[in-house]
Design an enzyme around this catalytic site. Structure first.
Site, PDB file in Angstrom:
ATOM      1  NE  ARG A   1       3.975   6.590   1.958  1.00 36.02           N
ATOM      2  CZ  ARG A   1       4.126   5.340   2.363  1.00 36.02           C
ATOM      3  NH1 ARG A   1       4.559   4.416   1.515  1.00 36.02           N
ATOM      4  NH2 ARG A   1       3.836   4.998   3.582  1.00 36.02           N
TER       5      ARG A   1
ATOM      6  CB  ALA B   1       1.110   0.151   6.294  1.00 31.95           C
TER       7      ALA B   1
ATOM      8  CG  HIS C   1       4.574  -2.276  10.541  1.00 30.29           C
ATOM      9  ND1 HIS C   1       5.904  -2.635  10.707  1.00 30.29           N
ATOM     10  CD2 HIS C   1       4.587  -1.246   9.636  1.00 30.29           C
ATOM     11  CE1 HIS C   1       6.662  -1.842   9.948  1.00 30.29           C
ATOM     12  NE2 HIS C   1       5.893  -0.998   9.292  1.00 30.29           N
TER      13      HIS C   1
ATOM     14  N   PRO D   1       0.788  -1.228   0.000  1.00 31.31           N
ATOM     15  CG  PRO D   1      -0.870  -1.536   1.608  1.00 31.31           C
ATOM     16  CD  PRO D   1       0.366  -2.169   1.034  1.00 31.31           C
ATOM     17  CG  ASN D   2      -0.372   4.336   1.100  1.00 32.43           C
ATOM     18  OD1 ASN D   2      -1.305   4.810   0.466  1.00 32.43           O
ATOM     19  ND2 ASN D   2      -0.511   3.863   2.320  1.00 32.43           N
TER      20      ASN D   2
ATOM     21  CG  HIS E   1      10.891  -2.352   5.237  1.00 33.00           C
ATOM     22  ND1 HIS E   1       9.544  -2.277   5.017  1.00 33.00           N
ATOM     23  CD2 HIS E   1      11.114  -3.530   5.859  1.00 33.00           C
ATOM     24  CE1 HIS E   1       8.968  -3.363   5.510  1.00 33.00           C
ATOM     25  NE2 HIS E   1       9.896  -4.139   6.017  1.00 33.00           N
ATOM     26  CG  LEU E   2      11.653   2.377  -0.150  1.00 33.43           C
ATOM     27  CD1 LEU E   2      10.209   2.779  -0.350  1.00 33.43           C
ATOM     28  CD2 LEU E   2      12.492   2.808  -1.316  1.00 33.43           C
ATOM     29  CB  SER E   3      12.172   4.295   5.984  1.00 32.58           C
ATOM     30  OG  SER E   3      11.150   3.395   6.407  1.00 32.58           O
TER      31      SER E   3
ATOM     32  NE  ARG F   1       9.361   6.001   9.250  1.00 38.49           N
ATOM     33  CZ  ARG F   1       8.493   5.728   8.273  1.00 38.49           C
ATOM     34  NH1 ARG F   1       8.717   4.702   7.462  1.00 38.49           N
ATOM     35  NH2 ARG F   1       7.428   6.474   8.111  1.00 38.49           N
TER      36      ARG F   1
ATOM     37  CG  ASN G   1       8.422  -1.989   0.825  1.00 38.06           C
ATOM     38  OD1 ASN G   1       7.822  -2.134   1.896  1.00 38.06           O
ATOM     39  ND2 ASN G   1       9.042  -0.871   0.502  1.00 38.06           N
TER      40      ASN G   1
ATOM     41  NE  ARG H   1       6.026   4.314  10.414  1.00 37.30           N
ATOM     42  CZ  ARG H   1       5.010   4.398   9.547  1.00 37.30           C
ATOM     43  NH1 ARG H   1       4.816   3.445   8.667  1.00 37.30           N
ATOM     44  NH2 ARG H   1       4.210   5.442   9.529  1.00 37.30           N
TER      45      ARG H   1
ATOM     46  CD  GLU I   1       9.776  -7.562   5.916  1.00 38.05           C
ATOM     47  OE1 GLU I   1       9.091  -8.587   6.004  1.00 38.05           O
ATOM     48  OE2 GLU I   1       9.917  -6.740   6.840  1.00 38.05           O
TER      49      GLU I   1
ATOM     50  CE1 TYR J   1       8.686   4.952   3.679  1.00 40.00           C
ATOM     51  CE2 TYR J   1       7.213   6.831   3.443  1.00 40.00           C
ATOM     52  CZ  TYR J   1       7.573   5.670   4.088  1.00 40.00           C
ATOM     53  OH  TYR J   1       6.837   5.208   5.145  1.00 40.00           O
TER      54      TYR J   1
HETATM   55  C1  DQA Z   1       7.991   0.981   4.381  1.00 34.88           C
HETATM   56  C2  DQA Z   1       7.951   1.167   5.906  1.00 34.88           C
HETATM   57  C3  DQA Z   1       6.547   0.976   6.445  1.00 34.88           C
HETATM   58  O1  DQA Z   1       6.535   1.177   7.856  1.00 34.88           O
HETATM   59  C4  DQA Z   1       5.597   1.972   5.818  1.00 34.88           C
HETATM   60  O2  DQA Z   1       4.282   1.740   6.251  1.00 34.88           O
HETATM   61  C5  DQA Z   1       5.671   1.984   4.324  1.00 34.88           C
HETATM   62  C6  DQA Z   1       6.975   1.869   3.688  1.00 34.88           C
HETATM   63  C7  DQA Z   1       9.369   1.320   3.812  1.00 34.88           C
HETATM   64  O3  DQA Z   1       9.632   0.913   2.674  1.00 34.88           O
HETATM   65  O4  DQA Z   1      10.173   1.986   4.459  1.00 34.88           O
HETATM   66  O5  DQA Z   1       4.670   2.187   3.645  1.00 34.88           O
HETATM   67  O6  DQA Z   1       7.718  -0.370   4.093  1.00 34.88           O
END
Ligand code: DQA
Length: 153
Positions: free
Chosen positions: A25, A82, A85, A17-18, A107-109, A114, A79, A118, A105, A30
């Site tokens: 964003r 959200a 979690h 998502p997103n 994650h960008l961040s 955070r 990835n 998370r 797995e 990110y």
């Molecule tokens: C994310 C980290 C998640 O906590 C967040 O909800 C995202 C992006 C990341 O790539 O850092 O949507 O997966």
């Protein structure tokens, strides 16, 4: 060992998502690359590998796609955004195919820097490894890692 049918390794990238909003964003978290930029960069990392890139805002769709990978893909880079979690369903789907389709797995961040919510990943225990904190470059690292793991398995 990967499927080896036509001797072409197939890797499925799944984005939750997103992540379709990357580029605009929260760029301070990110980065400024779009998902299309990242997808394009992947083709140069391992040109011999067949890559498919997908994004969905739907947990159900992601679960369905994972369930369809047996016999079709050699590995998954995910990835879960959200859903990382919250989704036991995604964890179960990755475990259901994990005997033949390992997942990494990404994650960008760096989620550990955070909010506390998370810090926990429900999906990481179903993966062979996790890469985070390097923005879009993490996808390159994940692709290198899974190709190496598949070749040496
Ligand atoms: C994310 C980290 C998640 O906590 C967040 O909800 C995202 C992006 C990341 O790539 O850092 O949507 O997966």
């Amino acid at each position: 060992m990967f499927r080896d049918l036509e001797n072409v390794m197939k890797i499925l990238f799944l984005n939750g998502p997103n992540l379709n909003l990357l580029g605009t964003r929260e760029p301070e978290i990110y980065g400024t690359e779009t998902l299309a930029d990242i997808e394009m960069a992947m083709k140069a990392v391992h040109p011999e590998v067949d890559i498919e890139f997908r994004q969905s805002n739907s947990e159900a769709e992601l679960i369905t796609w994972i369930g369809e990978t047996r016999g079709t893909f050699d590995g998954i880079i995910i990835n879960p955004a959200a859903l990382t979690h919250t989704s036991l369903g995604l964890c179960d789907a990755l475990k259901a195919v994990g005997d033949v389709v390992p997942a990494v797995e990404i994650h960008l961040s760096n989620t550990y820097t955070r909010e506390e919510i998370r810090h926990k990943s429900l999906t990481a225990p179903a993966c062979i490894g996790q890469i985070m904190g390097f923005q879009g470059f993490g996808y390159t690292l994940a692709l290198r890692a899974i190709v190496q793991a598949l070749k040496s398995s």
